[in-house]
Write a protein that holds these residues in place. Structure first.
Motif, PDB file in Angstrom:
ATOM      1  N   PRO A  37       0.516  -1.213  -0.070  1.00 40.14           N
ATOM      2  CA  PRO A  37       0.063   0.101   0.349  1.00 40.14           C
ATOM      3  C   PRO A  37       0.946   1.004   0.379  1.00 40.14           C
ATOM      4  O   PRO A  37       1.825   1.069   0.414  1.00 40.14           O
ATOM      5  CB  PRO A  37      -0.771  -0.019   1.343  1.00 40.14           C
ATOM      6  CG  PRO A  37      -1.439  -1.387   1.334  1.00 40.14           C
ATOM      7  CD  PRO A  37       0.211  -2.534   1.199  1.00 40.14           C
ATOM      8  N   GLY A  38       0.723   2.127  -0.842  1.00 42.31           N
ATOM      9  CA  GLY A  38       1.150   3.666  -1.108  1.00 42.31           C
ATOM     10  C   GLY A  38       1.914   3.451  -2.220  1.00 42.31           C
ATOM     11  O   GLY A  38       2.887   4.682  -2.874  1.00 42.31           O
TER      12      GLY A  38
ATOM     13  N   VAL B 146      -3.843  -2.910  -1.824  1.00 43.50           N
ATOM     14  CA  VAL B 146      -3.339  -4.115  -0.745  1.00 43.50           C
ATOM     15  C   VAL B 146      -1.314  -4.473  -0.877  1.00 43.50           C
ATOM     16  O   VAL B 146      -1.276  -3.970  -1.976  1.00 43.50           O
ATOM     17  CB  VAL B 146      -4.585  -4.713  -1.076  1.00 43.50           C
ATOM     18  CG1 VAL B 146      -6.009  -4.957  -0.703  1.00 43.50           C
ATOM     19  CG2 VAL B 146      -4.189  -5.469  -2.165  1.00 43.50           C
ATOM     20  N   LYS B 147      -0.966  -5.029  -0.354  1.00 40.38           N
ATOM     21  CA  LYS B 147      -0.466  -6.003  -0.680  1.00 40.38           C
ATOM     22  C   LYS B 147      -0.486  -6.832  -1.740  1.00 40.38           C
ATOM     23  O   LYS B 147      -1.400  -7.354  -1.925  1.00 40.38           O
ATOM     24  CB  LYS B 147       0.625  -6.519   0.790  1.00 40.38           C
ATOM     25  CG  LYS B 147       0.992  -7.346   0.236  1.00 40.38           C
ATOM     26  CD  LYS B 147       1.602  -8.174   2.216  1.00 40.38           C
ATOM     27  CE  LYS B 147       3.623  -8.422   1.808  1.00 40.38           C
ATOM     28  NZ  LYS B 147       3.401  -9.335   3.472  1.00 40.38           N
ATOM     29  N   GLY B 148       0.705  -6.503  -2.438  1.00 40.12           N
ATOM     30  CA  GLY B 148       0.490  -7.340  -3.593  1.00 40.12           C
ATOM     31  C   GLY B 148      -0.221  -7.047  -4.613  1.00 40.12           C
ATOM     32  O   GLY B 148      -0.227  -7.615  -6.374  1.00 40.12           O
ATOM     33  N   ALA B 149      -0.937  -6.040  -4.573  1.00 36.41           N
ATOM     34  CA  ALA B 149      -1.264  -4.770  -5.224  1.00 36.41           C
ATOM     35  C   ALA B 149      -2.718  -5.619  -5.890  1.00 36.41           C
ATOM     36  O   ALA B 149      -4.228  -4.748  -5.897  1.00 36.41           O
ATOM     37  CB  ALA B 149      -0.721  -4.840  -6.669  1.00 36.41           C
ATOM     38  N   GLY B 150      -2.832  -6.204  -6.292  1.00 26.91           N
ATOM     39  CA  GLY B 150      -3.761  -7.311  -7.207  1.00 26.91           C
ATOM     40  C   GLY B 150      -4.082  -6.901  -8.071  1.00 26.91           C
ATOM     41  O   GLY B 150      -5.852  -6.518  -8.311  1.00 26.91           O
ATOM     42  N   LEU B 151      -3.619  -7.360  -8.603  1.00 19.44           N
ATOM     43  CA  LEU B 151      -4.181  -6.320 -10.592  1.00 19.44           C
ATOM     44  C   LEU B 151      -5.529  -6.933 -11.679  1.00 19.44           C
ATOM     45  O   LEU B 151      -5.141  -8.115 -11.627  1.00 19.44           O
ATOM     46  CB  LEU B 151      -2.752  -5.744 -11.160  1.00 19.44           C
ATOM     47  CG  LEU B 151      -3.021  -5.604 -12.567  1.00 19.44           C
ATOM     48  CD1 LEU B 151      -3.416  -4.048 -12.870  1.00 19.44           C
ATOM     49  CD2 LEU B 151      -1.642  -5.483 -13.416  1.00 19.44           C
ATOM     50  N   SER B 152      -5.913  -6.134 -12.029  1.00 22.24           N
ATOM     51  CA  SER B 152      -7.081  -6.999 -12.392  1.00 22.24           C
ATOM     52  C   SER B 152      -6.817  -6.542 -14.033  1.00 22.24           C
ATOM     53  O   SER B 152      -7.345  -5.346 -13.737  1.00 22.24           O
ATOM     54  CB  SER B 152      -8.382  -6.859 -12.141  1.00 22.24           C
ATOM     55  OG  SER B 152      -8.631  -8.269 -11.232  1.00 22.24           O
TER      56      SER B 152
ATOM     57  N   LYS C 117       7.948   2.795  -5.650  1.00 20.32           N
ATOM     58  CA  LYS C 117       8.268   2.618  -3.846  1.00 20.32           C
ATOM     59  C   LYS C 117       7.536   3.900  -3.572  1.00 20.32           C
ATOM     60  O   LYS C 117       8.017   4.732  -4.005  1.00 20.32           O
ATOM     61  CB  LYS C 117       9.458   2.345  -3.176  1.00 20.32           C
ATOM     62  CG  LYS C 117       9.614   0.577  -3.313  1.00 20.32           C
ATOM     63  CD  LYS C 117       8.551  -0.417  -3.140  1.00 20.32           C
ATOM     64  CE  LYS C 117       8.550  -0.878  -1.985  1.00 20.32           C
ATOM     65  NZ  LYS C 117       7.243  -2.259  -1.970  1.00 20.32           N
ATOM     66  N   ASN C 118       6.676   4.130  -2.706  1.00 19.24           N
ATOM     67  CA  ASN C 118       6.232   5.321  -2.374  1.00 19.24           C
ATOM     68  C   ASN C 118       5.720   5.817  -3.017  1.00 19.24           C
ATOM     69  O   ASN C 118       5.199   7.221  -2.597  1.00 19.24           O
ATOM     70  CB  ASN C 118       6.879   5.920  -0.711  1.00 19.24           C
ATOM     71  CG  ASN C 118       7.620   4.807  -0.026  1.00 19.24           C
ATOM     72  OD1 ASN C 118       6.496   4.193   0.626  1.00 19.24           O
ATOM     73  ND2 ASN C 118       9.034   5.153   0.332  1.00 19.24           N
ATOM     74  N   GLY C 119       5.031   5.386  -3.975  1.00 19.95           N
ATOM     75  CA  GLY C 119       4.175   6.374  -5.539  1.00 19.95           C
ATOM     76  C   GLY C 119       3.572   7.383  -5.414  1.00 19.95           C
ATOM     77  O   GLY C 119       3.782   8.174  -5.769  1.00 19.95           O
ATOM     78  N   VAL C 120       2.848   7.011  -4.083  1.00 17.21           N
ATOM     79  CA  VAL C 120       1.268   7.725  -4.176  1.00 17.21           C
ATOM     80  C   VAL C 120       1.961   9.390  -3.555  1.00 17.21           C
ATOM     81  O   VAL C 120       1.433  10.004  -4.337  1.00 17.21           O
ATOM     82  CB  VAL C 120       0.219   7.185  -3.192  1.00 17.21           C
ATOM     83  CG1 VAL C 120      -1.280   7.784  -3.069  1.00 17.21           C
ATOM     84  CG2 VAL C 120      -0.061   5.852  -3.899  1.00 17.21           C
TER      85      VAL C 120
END
Length: 414
Positions: free
Chosen positions: A87-88, A247-253, A286-289
């Motif tokens: 996250p982030g 979320v951890k792992g991003a969960g790209l769909s 990393k920390n891109g948001v």
């Protein structure tokens, strides 16, 4: 080290119901299990069904459009775990290729019935209609809209990362408030689709998790902060999308693949919908948001798209004065509707029906723009149509035009 064959991270089965395939899902929820894992920098193929999960057939009837069950959509491939994403962070998705599945070299574009999805011009075109498009390499043509052939700008309509529970709750609360407000003032149309347990597909989730997803899962219809159903036609080969991670792992769909789409996808099912395979490479910032002050996704268009000279676009204008002559204040929605209707009336002179032109306007490589939004009381919008997609001369001329089109698109049996 020599390059290896590209791995297929998600594979689909055209002969199996979408809801029986655990690598697919049709809601957004952090409890949907990952379907696979990819490493940053790894290039993978992701196969996708069409957005309805195979409800639409290659035939000459629009009955399947009229009866399409929208509680099932959209079937997305994933969620894909991206190793190391937290996250982030920001996931960078580079689209390297998008193609139709070899065993299904066709797609469809349609007008949905006003009482089942509707569309931008559903007050003018309330009934379902459909056009099947055949793919010929980079080109497409349709037996239902003759006299037209153009190259596609193939892209995913939907791409996004899974929301956190906190973000999901925010979506559901604000959309519930919107629905409640419009119900209180008697709005006569659906303004948002709230969570719906019917036909929820939660991928490989166990019974307890699936029940939670069905109760809380956000519908896949709108774009949101995570990406989602943005329908941006320029997210094609070579593009890069920057998606926030929750979320951890991003969960790209990914899903809702389009062979071609006009700006706005105005008929709701307005792109040429298809089953296909998308080749992607994912990296992590990393920390891109925080570092990029990101609230919504960003993207860089790819270098590949159909090219038409500036002087080869016949461009229509629209103002915020509706078809009844009523003045609206800087209303871009009204202005763009008038722009679209002007295009339709112009090309009807060649024999096309309004339905054919509404569909064509939705899926052809047209350019829609806001020309002016400060000159009170009228907003001005424009719609540029590349005349070279037509197999006949269509530029304005003295003496009018000859009717040359004699067939219609696929209509319903009723």
């Amino acid at each position: 080290m020599p390059k290896q064959a590209i791995r297929t991270a998600v594979k689909v089965d055209l002969n199996k119901p979408a809801w029986e395939q655990p690598q697919l899902h049709n809601r957004w929820h952090p409890d949907i299990p990952f379907s696979c894992k990819v490493q940053p920098g790894e290039v993978v193929n992701v196969e996708c069904l069409d957005w309805t999960g195979g409800q639409i057939g290659n035939n000459d009837s629009a009955d399947d459009i009229k009866n399409c069950d929208l509680s099932r959509i959209h079937y997305l491939s994933g969620p894909i775990e991206i190793e190391g994403a937290e996250p982030g962070d920001v996931v960078v998705v580079e689209i390297q290729d998008v193609q139709p599945l070899a065993e299904q070299p066709w797609g469809y574009c349609a007008i949905f019935d006003k009482n089942n999805g509707g569309g931008f011009l559903d007050s003018h075109f309330p009934n379902a209609a459909k056009a099947i498009w055949d793919f010929e390499g980079i080109f497409c043509s349709s037996r239902h809209i003759p006299g037209v052939r153009f190259p596609g700008l193939i892209h995913p309509g939907i791409m996004g990362c899974m929301p956190s529970q906190e973000l999901l709750d925010t979506w559901n609360e604000r959309e519930k408030e919107l629905v409640s407000y419009h119900a209180s003032i008697g709005t006569d149309r659906v303004v948002a689709q709230l969570p719906l347990e019917k036909f929820t597909h939660a991928g490989s989730a166990d019974a307890e998790s699936a029940a939670k997803v069905a109760k809380e899962g956000a519908r896949t219809i709108p774009p949101r902060e995570h990406g989602g159903n943005c329908d941006i036609k320029n997210l094609s080969r070579g593009s890069k999308s920057y998606l926030p991670v929750y979320v951890k792992g991003a969960g790209l769909s990914i899903g809702d693949l389009h062979f071609s789409q006009g700006d706005g996808e105005i008929s709701f099912c307005g792109a040429i919908e298809m089953a296909g395979v998308i080749t992607i490479k994912c990296d992590i910032i990393k920390n891109g948001v925080k570092d990029m002050c990101m609230k919504n996704p960003m993207y860089i268009p790819g270098p590949v798209e159909p090219h038409y000279g500036p002087s080869r676009y016949l461009t229509f204008e629209g103002l915020s004065v509706d078809e009844n002559g009523k003045q609206h204040y800087l209303d871009v929605n009204v202005a763009y509707k008038q722009t679209c209707l002007q295009f339709i009336e112009y090309f009807k002179k060649f024999g096309y029906s309004g339905e054919q032109l509404y569909i064509l306007l939705s899926c052809a490589p047209v350019q829609g723009h806001i020309a002016a939004i400060v000159d009170i009381p009228n907003a001005c919008t424009t719609l540029g149509v590349p005349v070279d997609i037509f197999e006949f001369e269509c530029l304005p001329k003295e003496g009018g035009f000859q009717k040359i089109i004699e067939t219609d698109c696929a209509l319903t049996s009723e």
